[in-house]
Design a protein around this motif. Structure first.
Motif, PDB file in Angstrom:
ATOM      1  N   SER A  46      -7.370   0.930   3.673  1.00  0.00           N
ATOM      2  CA  SER A  46      -8.756   0.863   3.180  1.00  0.00           C
ATOM      3  C   SER A  46      -9.376  -0.461   3.624  1.00  0.00           C
ATOM      4  CB  SER A  46      -8.806   1.031   1.662  1.00  0.00           C
ATOM      5  OG  SER A  46      -8.016   0.063   1.023  1.00  0.00           O
ATOM      6  N   ASP A  47     -10.159  -0.367   4.686  1.00  0.00           N
ATOM      7  CA  ASP A  47     -10.770  -1.555   5.292  1.00  0.00           C
ATOM      8  C   ASP A  47     -11.664  -2.320   4.327  1.00  0.00           C
ATOM      9  OD1 ASP A  47      -9.510  -1.103   7.706  1.00  0.00           O
ATOM     10  OD2 ASP A  47     -11.165   0.110   8.489  1.00  0.00           O
ATOM     11  N   HIS A  48     -11.696  -3.633   4.521  1.00  0.00           N
ATOM     12  CA  HIS A  48     -12.582  -4.539   3.784  1.00  0.00           C
ATOM     13  C   HIS A  48     -12.273  -4.603   2.293  1.00  0.00           C
ATOM     14  CE1 HIS A  48     -14.654  -4.453   7.578  1.00  0.00           C
ATOM     15  NE2 HIS A  48     -14.885  -3.170   7.441  1.00  0.00           N
ATOM     16  N   ARG A  53      -5.812  -6.706   2.402  1.00  0.00           N
ATOM     17  CA  ARG A  53      -5.448  -8.069   2.822  1.00  0.00           C
ATOM     18  C   ARG A  53      -4.160  -8.513   2.137  1.00  0.00           C
ATOM     19  NH1 ARG A  53     -10.529 -11.815   2.270  1.00  0.00           N
ATOM     20  NH2 ARG A  53      -9.078 -13.299   3.183  1.00  0.00           N
ATOM     21  N   ARG A  54      -4.005  -8.195   0.856  1.00  0.00           N
ATOM     22  CA  ARG A  54      -2.788  -8.582   0.128  1.00  0.00           C
ATOM     23  C   ARG A  54      -1.560  -7.882   0.698  1.00  0.00           C
ATOM     24  NH1 ARG A  54      -4.494 -11.453  -4.234  1.00  0.00           N
ATOM     25  NH2 ARG A  54      -6.546 -10.955  -5.086  1.00  0.00           N
ATOM     26  N   ILE A  55      -1.690  -6.596   1.012  1.00  0.00           N
ATOM     27  CA  ILE A  55      -0.568  -5.830   1.566  1.00  0.00           C
ATOM     28  C   ILE A  55      -0.187  -6.375   2.941  1.00  0.00           C
ATOM     29  CG2 ILE A  55       0.098  -3.563   2.463  1.00  0.00           C
ATOM     30  CD1 ILE A  55      -1.589  -2.359   0.117  1.00  0.00           C
ATOM     31  N   SER A  56      -1.177  -6.631   3.785  1.00  0.00           N
ATOM     32  CA  SER A  56      -0.894  -7.180   5.127  1.00  0.00           C
ATOM     33  C   SER A  56      -0.167  -8.519   5.034  1.00  0.00           C
ATOM     34  CB  SER A  56      -2.194  -7.360   5.914  1.00  0.00           C
ATOM     35  OG  SER A  56      -2.768  -6.116   6.180  1.00  0.00           O
ATOM     36  N   ALA A  57      -0.642  -9.380   4.139  1.00  0.00           N
ATOM     37  CA  ALA A  57      -0.003 -10.688   3.973  1.00  0.00           C
ATOM     38  C   ALA A  57       1.408 -10.535   3.400  1.00  0.00           C
ATOM     39  CB  ALA A  57      -0.853 -11.575   3.065  1.00  0.00           C
ATOM     40  N   ALA A  58       1.584  -9.629   2.441  1.00  0.00           N
ATOM     41  CA  ALA A  58       2.889  -9.427   1.818  1.00  0.00           C
ATOM     42  C   ALA A  58       3.923  -8.948   2.843  1.00  0.00           C
ATOM     43  CB  ALA A  58       2.785  -8.435   0.664  1.00  0.00           C
ATOM     44  N   LYS A  59       3.491  -8.138   3.794  1.00  0.00           N
ATOM     45  CA  LYS A  59       4.404  -7.676   4.851  1.00  0.00           C
ATOM     46  C   LYS A  59       4.938  -8.841   5.662  1.00  0.00           C
ATOM     47  CE  LYS A  59       2.564  -3.050   5.618  1.00  0.00           C
ATOM     48  NZ  LYS A  59       1.824  -2.188   6.553  1.00  0.00           N
ATOM     49  N   GLU A  60       4.157  -9.920   5.712  1.00  0.00           N
ATOM     50  CA  GLU A  60       4.572 -11.121   6.436  1.00  0.00           C
ATOM     51  C   GLU A  60       5.182 -12.164   5.493  1.00  0.00           C
ATOM     52  OE1 GLU A  60       1.108 -12.482   8.517  1.00  0.00           O
ATOM     53  OE2 GLU A  60       0.819 -10.548   9.495  1.00  0.00           O
ATOM     54  N   GLY A  61       5.401 -11.777   4.231  1.00  0.00           N
ATOM     55  CA  GLY A  61       6.030 -12.660   3.267  1.00  0.00           C
ATOM     56  C   GLY A  61       5.152 -13.806   2.791  1.00  0.00           C
ATOM     57  N   ARG A  62       3.842 -13.601   2.747  1.00  0.00           N
ATOM     58  CA  ARG A  62       2.939 -14.671   2.301  1.00  0.00           C
ATOM     59  C   ARG A  62       1.830 -14.101   1.434  1.00  0.00           C
ATOM     60  NH1 ARG A  62      -1.659 -14.369   5.232  1.00  0.00           N
ATOM     61  NH2 ARG A  62      -1.611 -13.129   7.110  1.00  0.00           N
ATOM     62  N   GLN A  63       1.057 -15.003   0.832  1.00  0.00           N
ATOM     63  CA  GLN A  63      -0.140 -14.626   0.087  1.00  0.00           C
ATOM     64  C   GLN A  63      -1.322 -14.700   1.055  1.00  0.00           C
ATOM     65  OE1 GLN A  63      -0.681 -13.825  -3.211  1.00  0.00           O
ATOM     66  NE2 GLN A  63       1.028 -14.649  -4.371  1.00  0.00           N
ATOM     67  N   PRO A  64      -2.341 -13.866   0.872  1.00  0.00           N
ATOM     68  CA  PRO A  64      -3.498 -13.929   1.775  1.00  0.00           C
ATOM     69  C   PRO A  64      -4.321 -15.194   1.541  1.00  0.00           C
ATOM     70  CG  PRO A  64      -3.912 -12.379   0.019  1.00  0.00           C
ATOM     71  CD  PRO A  64      -2.479 -12.829  -0.132  1.00  0.00           C
ATOM     72  N   GLN A  65      -4.992 -15.654   2.588  1.00  0.00           N
ATOM     73  CA  GLN A  65      -5.866 -16.820   2.491  1.00  0.00           C
ATOM     74  C   GLN A  65      -7.214 -16.391   1.913  1.00  0.00           C
ATOM     75  OE1 GLN A  65      -4.910 -20.016   3.379  1.00  0.00           O
ATOM     76  NE2 GLN A  65      -2.900 -19.056   3.517  1.00  0.00           N
ATOM     77  N   ALA A  66      -7.902 -17.309   1.272  1.00  0.00           N
ATOM     78  CA  ALA A  66      -9.286 -17.160   0.811  1.00  0.00           C
ATOM     79  C   ALA A  66      -9.482 -16.197  -0.356  1.00  0.00           C
ATOM     80  CB  ALA A  66     -10.211 -16.792   1.972  1.00  0.00           C
ATOM     81  N   ILE A  67      -8.419 -15.666  -0.939  1.00  0.00           N
ATOM     82  CA  ILE A  67      -8.559 -14.912  -2.184  1.00  0.00           C
ATOM     83  C   ILE A  67      -7.497 -15.411  -3.152  1.00  0.00           C
ATOM     84  CG2 ILE A  67      -9.690 -12.846  -1.274  1.00  0.00           C
ATOM     85  CD1 ILE A  67      -7.076 -11.410  -1.194  1.00  0.00           C
ATOM     86  N   LEU A  68      -7.812 -15.350  -4.423  1.00  0.00           N
ATOM     87  CA  LEU A  68      -6.933 -15.871  -5.462  1.00  0.00           C
ATOM     88  C   LEU A  68      -5.576 -15.163  -5.420  1.00  0.00           C
ATOM     89  CD1 LEU A  68      -7.186 -18.006  -7.701  1.00  0.00           C
ATOM     90  CD2 LEU A  68      -7.842 -16.180  -9.249  1.00  0.00           C
TER      91      LEU A  68
END
Length: 175
Positions: A46-48, A53-68
């Motif tokens: 689900s774009d935007h 963003r959280r799922i994409s970052a989690a796949k890389e083992g990190r938290q996303p930037q610019a959101i809490l």
């Protein structure tokens, strides 16, 4: 005021999210918008959305930037972030999304997601909130205690939707 002006004005709403229950309900409501609109079949595509963003970052083992970030379960001192685990939120959104979209693969697990138990929100109320958040709440959103406290601080005698806050977001009375 012309029709277009009224349409624009009615499209955007502002609600004060006063506690974790209200925040969680609103987050999931917004993250599930593309699924309800049939623009995406799953949260991860689900774009935007913040959940993508959280799922994409989690796949890389990190938290996303610019959101809490999610900071885990509440404790003292509470670090900056949302007071639950990312995994609980992902489970909750997935569970809610499966309930909202009848033709979606999978079934609702008989065991409730941990975050609903922790927040003491009835699953039927949670689904109702995910379908009707904007139409049920106009300004202040949270437990009745949070809404009443905010009204007192703001010098308001009454808050639109306080009965819905009591019904859908307040913990059950102790028996």
């Amino acid at each position: 005021m012309g029709f277009i002006d009224r349409l624009r004005e009615s499209r955007f709403k502002s609600q004060a999210l006063l506690d974790e229950r209200a925040l969680t309900a609103c987050l999931a409501y917004v993250d599930l918008n593309p699924i309800r609109a049939k623009m995406a079949e799953t949260p991860e595509i689900s774009d935007h959305t913040s959940i993508q963003r959280r799922i994409s970052a989690a796949k890389e083992g990190r938290q996303p930037q610019a959101i809490l970030p999610f900071a885990g379960n509440p404790h003292n001192p509470m670090p900056d972030g949302l007071p639950f685990r990312l995994q609980d939120y992902l489970d909750l959104v997935d569970w809610s999304g499966r309930c909202l979209h009848e033709g979606k693969r999978g079934a609702i697990d008989k065991k409730l997601p941990p975050i609903l138990e922790r927040l003491q929100i009835d699953p039927r109320h949670w689904l109702y909130l995910n379908k009707n958040f904007e139409s049920r709440f106009r300004s202040l959103v949270g437990t009745t205690h949070s809404v009443r406290s905010a009204c007192e601080r703001l010098g308001k005698r009454w808050a639109h939707g306080i009965r819905d806050c009591e019904r859908y977001l307040s913990p059950p009375a102790a028996s």
